[in-house]
Structures are given as structure tokens and as C-alpha cells.
Design a protein around this motif. Structure first.
Motif, short mmCIF file in Angstrom:
data_model
loop_
_atom_site.label_atom_id
_atom_site.label_comp_id
_atom_site.label_asym_id
_atom_site.label_seq_id
_atom_site.Cartn_x
_atom_site.Cartn_y
_atom_site.Cartn_z
N ARG A 1 167.23 81.57 35.27
CA ARG A 1 167.67 80.18 35.48
C ARG A 1 168.96 80.16 36.28
O ARG A 1 169.86 80.95 36.02
CB ARG A 1 167.89 79.48 34.15
CG ARG A 1 166.60 79.12 33.47
CD ARG A 1 166.88 78.37 32.21
NE ARG A 1 167.66 77.18 32.46
CZ ARG A 1 167.26 75.95 32.16
NH1 ARG A 1 166.07 75.77 31.62
NH2 ARG A 1 168.03 74.92 32.38
N LYS A 2 169.02 79.22 37.19
CA LYS A 2 170.19 79.10 38.06
C LYS A 2 171.44 78.68 37.28
O LYS A 2 172.54 79.09 37.61
CB LYS A 2 169.87 78.07 39.14
CG LYS A 2 170.94 77.87 40.16
CD LYS A 2 170.51 76.88 41.20
CE LYS A 2 171.57 76.67 42.25
NZ LYS A 2 171.12 75.77 43.30
N ASP A 3 171.28 77.90 36.24
CA ASP A 3 172.43 77.33 35.53
C ASP A 3 172.98 78.21 34.40
O ASP A 3 173.90 77.81 33.71
CB ASP A 3 172.09 75.95 34.99
CG ASP A 3 170.88 75.94 34.07
OD1 ASP A 3 170.18 76.97 33.98
OD2 ASP A 3 170.61 74.89 33.45
N SER B 1 171.30 84.15 35.57
CA SER B 1 171.07 84.08 37.01
C SER B 1 171.45 85.32 37.80
O SER B 1 171.02 85.48 38.94
CB SER B 1 171.84 82.89 37.58
OG SER B 1 173.22 83.08 37.42
N GLY C 1 164.88 82.23 42.86
CA GLY C 1 164.46 82.55 41.50
C GLY C 1 164.18 84.03 41.36
O GLY C 1 164.21 84.78 42.33
N SER D 1 161.73 72.27 31.98
CA SER D 1 162.59 72.93 32.96
C SER D 1 162.02 74.29 33.29
O SER D 1 160.91 74.62 32.88
CB SER D 1 164.01 73.07 32.41
OG SER D 1 164.01 73.94 31.31
N THR D 2 162.80 75.10 34.00
CA THR D 2 162.38 76.46 34.33
C THR D 2 162.13 77.24 33.05
O THR D 2 162.99 77.33 32.19
CB THR D 2 163.48 77.16 35.14
OG1 THR D 2 163.73 76.41 36.32
CG2 THR D 2 163.07 78.57 35.51
N GLY D 3 160.94 77.78 32.91
CA GLY D 3 160.61 78.59 31.75
C GLY D 3 159.83 77.88 30.67
O GLY D 3 159.32 78.50 29.76
N LEU E 1 164.63 74.52 24.94
CA LEU E 1 164.35 73.91 26.23
C LEU E 1 163.47 72.68 26.12
O LEU E 1 162.54 72.64 25.30
CB LEU E 1 163.64 74.90 27.15
CG LEU E 1 164.37 76.20 27.48
CD1 LEU E 1 163.48 77.09 28.31
CD2 LEU E 1 165.66 75.90 28.22
N ILE F 1 165.08 83.28 28.10
CA ILE F 1 165.35 83.04 29.53
C ILE F 1 166.37 84.06 30.00
O ILE F 1 167.27 84.44 29.25
CB ILE F 1 165.91 81.60 29.74
CG1 ILE F 1 164.92 80.56 29.26
CG2 ILE F 1 166.26 81.36 31.19
CD1 ILE F 1 163.65 80.50 30.05
#
Length: 135
Positions: free
Chosen positions: A64-66, A99, A54, A80-82, A77, A96
Motif C-alpha cells: 500500500r502506498k500510504d 510501501s 504497486g 481499498s488496496t488488498g 480495511l 498488507i
């Protein structure tokens, strides 16, 4: 050139170590993405493999990875992340980061995937100075 704070987690013993990545070390992280596995040699850890888990920018916006690419996006959202909702079904539009690691990031989170010959703890402990004989 950007400078990063790298927080390296050791899953074996649950320790986290802080590394200041400057100059060439920081340059080697530029262009990598969250989820990439890099050689530990880039950060000075011979024989280690490290996964980027991260990152956050200077305002605290997480990556975010995605999300491919670089830059910021505003997304709707659910949990999830964030964003962590306070009630079931809550959704919110949040900013956000994508990546890809850029110069806008301040902190990069990583964990050890493969270990080298030398113990990770020994890289961070100060070396003992031999006691000089009293004259």
C-alpha cells in the motif's frame, strides 16, 4: 541479491511489458517506495520516467502506498488496496505490506510518466537479422 519481475505499463497504447530485474537493476529498485518516480535509465530505458504503482510479495500480499516503512502489518480495511468487500459496510482485518521495496517482493508494477526519444515498443521487439545471401 533479490530478483524482481517488473510489469511496465504504457498508458499511450495500453500495453504492458514484462522485465526481469536482476543484479544491479534490482538493486536500484531496493529502498524505493510505491508512488516514487524513478529514471528509466535504471531499467534500461533512456530518457523515460517511470512511476512505481504497486508491488506484491511471493504470497500475493499487496503493498500500500500510504503505509510508510518496510514489512507487513495487519490492518482493519474497508474497500481499498488488498480488500474488496462483498456488501456495504463490510470491513476485514487483512495482512498488507508497507510501501518500501525490499527483497521480499517478487513483482513490481510501474507505468511510464514521461517518454524518451526511442519508442518503448522497440525495446521489446526482437531485432531482425539481415538475410544472408544464398551461395
Amino acid at each position: 541479491m533479490a530478483d524482481f519481475k517488473v510489469v511496465l505499463s504504457d498508458p499511450k497504447n495500453g500495453m504492458a511489458y514484462n522485465i526481469e530485474a536482476t543484479g544491479g537493476m534490482a538493486g536500484s529498485l531496493m529502498g524505493k517506495s510505491v508512488g516514487d518516480v524513478i529514471k528509466g535509465d535504471l531499467l534500461g530505458f533512456e530518457g523515460y520516467s517511470i512511476e512505481i504503482t504497486g508491488a506484491t510479495d511471493r504470497t500475493g500480499i499487496p503493498a500500500r502506498k500510504d503505509l510508510p516503512g518496510a514489512g507487513k502489518r495487519r490492518l482493519l480495511l474497508s474497500e481499498s488496496t488488498g480488500f474488496h468487500p462483498t456488501y456495504d459496510g463490510q470491513r476485514m482485518r487483512k495482512t498488507i505490506r508497507a510501501s518500501e521495496i525490499t527483497g521480499d517482493f517478487v513483482q513490481i508494477n510501474a507505468k511510464v510518466v514521461e517518454y524518451g526519444a526511442k519508442a518503448l515498443k522497440s525495446y521489446f521487439e526482437p531485432e531482425e537479422q539481415p538475410a544472408e545471401a544464398a551461395e
